[in-house]
Design a protein around this motif. Structure first.
Motif, mmCIF file in Angstrom:
data_model
loop_
_atom_site.group_PDB
_atom_site.id
_atom_site.type_symbol
_atom_site.label_atom_id
_atom_site.label_comp_id
_atom_site.label_asym_id
_atom_site.label_seq_id
_atom_site.Cartn_x
_atom_site.Cartn_y
_atom_site.Cartn_z
ATOM 1 N N UNK A 33 0.905 -1.186 0.077
ATOM 2 C CA UNK A 33 -0.012 -0.161 0.066
ATOM 3 C C UNK A 33 0.735 1.192 -0.101
ATOM 4 N N UNK A 34 2.003 1.177 1.079
ATOM 5 C CA UNK A 34 2.777 2.487 0.936
ATOM 6 C C UNK A 34 3.366 2.683 -0.574
ATOM 7 N N UNK A 35 4.023 1.565 -1.075
ATOM 8 C CA UNK A 35 4.668 1.540 -2.238
ATOM 9 C C UNK A 35 3.868 2.196 -3.516
ATOM 10 N N UNK A 36 2.803 1.473 -3.526
ATOM 11 C CA UNK A 36 1.694 1.942 -4.781
ATOM 12 C C UNK A 36 1.376 3.505 -4.416
ATOM 13 N N UNK A 37 0.984 3.919 -3.260
ATOM 14 C CA UNK A 37 0.560 5.299 -2.984
ATOM 15 C C UNK A 37 1.801 6.282 -3.334
ATOM 16 N N UNK A 38 2.956 5.894 -2.703
ATOM 17 C CA UNK A 38 4.216 6.638 -3.118
ATOM 18 C C UNK A 38 4.528 6.933 -4.748
ATOM 19 N N UNK A 39 4.290 5.536 -5.304
ATOM 20 C CA UNK A 39 4.509 5.551 -6.406
ATOM 21 C C UNK A 39 3.578 6.303 -7.401
ATOM 22 N N UNK A 73 10.878 3.140 -9.711
ATOM 23 C CA UNK A 73 10.906 1.800 -9.479
ATOM 24 C C UNK A 73 11.875 1.406 -8.306
ATOM 25 N N UNK A 74 12.838 2.025 -8.482
ATOM 26 C CA UNK A 74 13.900 1.874 -6.968
ATOM 27 C C UNK A 74 13.432 2.576 -5.728
ATOM 28 N N UNK A 75 12.707 3.596 -5.705
ATOM 29 C CA UNK A 75 12.227 4.120 -4.583
ATOM 30 C C UNK A 75 11.043 3.262 -4.221
ATOM 31 N N UNK A 78 12.244 0.163 -2.556
ATOM 32 C CA UNK A 78 13.001 0.444 -1.293
ATOM 33 C C UNK A 78 11.714 0.787 -0.326
ATOM 34 N N UNK A 79 10.789 1.315 -0.577
ATOM 35 C CA UNK A 79 9.485 1.619 0.349
ATOM 36 C C UNK A 79 8.799 0.343 0.637
ATOM 37 N N UNK A 80 8.643 -0.678 -0.608
ATOM 38 C CA UNK A 80 7.886 -1.712 -0.316
ATOM 39 C C UNK A 80 8.961 -2.627 0.636
ATOM 40 N N UNK A 81 10.086 -2.899 0.153
ATOM 41 C CA UNK A 81 10.819 -3.758 1.144
ATOM 42 C C UNK A 81 11.150 -3.320 2.732
ATOM 43 N N UNK A 82 11.128 -1.785 2.570
ATOM 44 C CA UNK A 82 11.340 -1.343 4.112
ATOM 45 C C UNK A 82 10.148 -1.312 5.141
ATOM 46 N N UNK A 83 9.142 -0.786 4.406
ATOM 47 C CA UNK A 83 7.897 -1.046 5.268
ATOM 48 C C UNK A 83 7.463 -2.355 5.405
ATOM 49 N N UNK A 84 7.709 -3.336 4.607
ATOM 50 C CA UNK A 84 7.326 -4.769 4.919
ATOM 51 C C UNK A 84 8.247 -5.262 6.109
ATOM 52 N N UNK A 85 9.630 -4.988 5.927
ATOM 53 C CA UNK A 85 10.375 -5.240 7.483
ATOM 54 C C UNK A 85 10.149 -4.532 8.587
ATOM 55 N N UNK A 86 9.832 -3.312 8.422
ATOM 56 C CA UNK A 86 9.394 -2.639 9.750
ATOM 57 C C UNK A 86 8.283 -3.368 10.427
#
Length: 138
Positions: A33-39, A73-75, A78-86
């Protein structure tokens, strides 16, 4: 050119979500969700900047739209993996849909008994060949 520019700003978040969601077991819905919104936010900003509709002062400073799509794509990755890890999933939320070699081997054994017209792998190769031939001709 404009159609390709629009698609290059829409697709990177979806591609990041698809690729990382397919191969990483810890990617979850919150990260998606965070990745799609930021994208979407980055894509709209880039589209408005590159099309001259807004932020005209920034347009000369921005790279070509194909480079921007790679940056988005890179950003998003990073958001997708980072938020998923947090914010990891609890064990009850994890779906076992991640691609593994074991899954591939099991599916290969199942597809051996299928006729060629029902085997999606064979049909995929045929489709790629037909598209390649059409592209070469035209």
């Amino acid at each position: 050119d404009y159609l390709q520019m629009v698609l290059s700003f829409i697709c990177p978040p979806l591609v990041a979500l698809f690729i990382w969601g397919l191969f990483l077991p810890n990617v979850n819905a919150k990260g998606a969700n965070y990745s799609i919104v930021m994208g979407v936010v980055l894509g709209v900003f880039a589209l408005l900047s590159k099309s001259g509709l807004a932020f005209c002062a920034l347009e000369p400073m921005l790279p070509h739209y194909l480079y921007l799509s790679g940056i988005i794509f890179i950003l998003c990755s990073i958001i997708l993996i980072g938020v998923s890890l947090i914010f990891p999933n609890s064990s009850k939320d994890v779906a076992h849909l991640i691609w593994t070699r074991k899954y591939f081997r099991e599916e290969t054994n199942l597809l051996k008994n299928e006729p060629i017209y029902a085997n999606y792998r064979v049909l995929s190769v045929v489709l790629l060949l037909v598209i390649s031939i059409i592209l070469i001709i035209f």
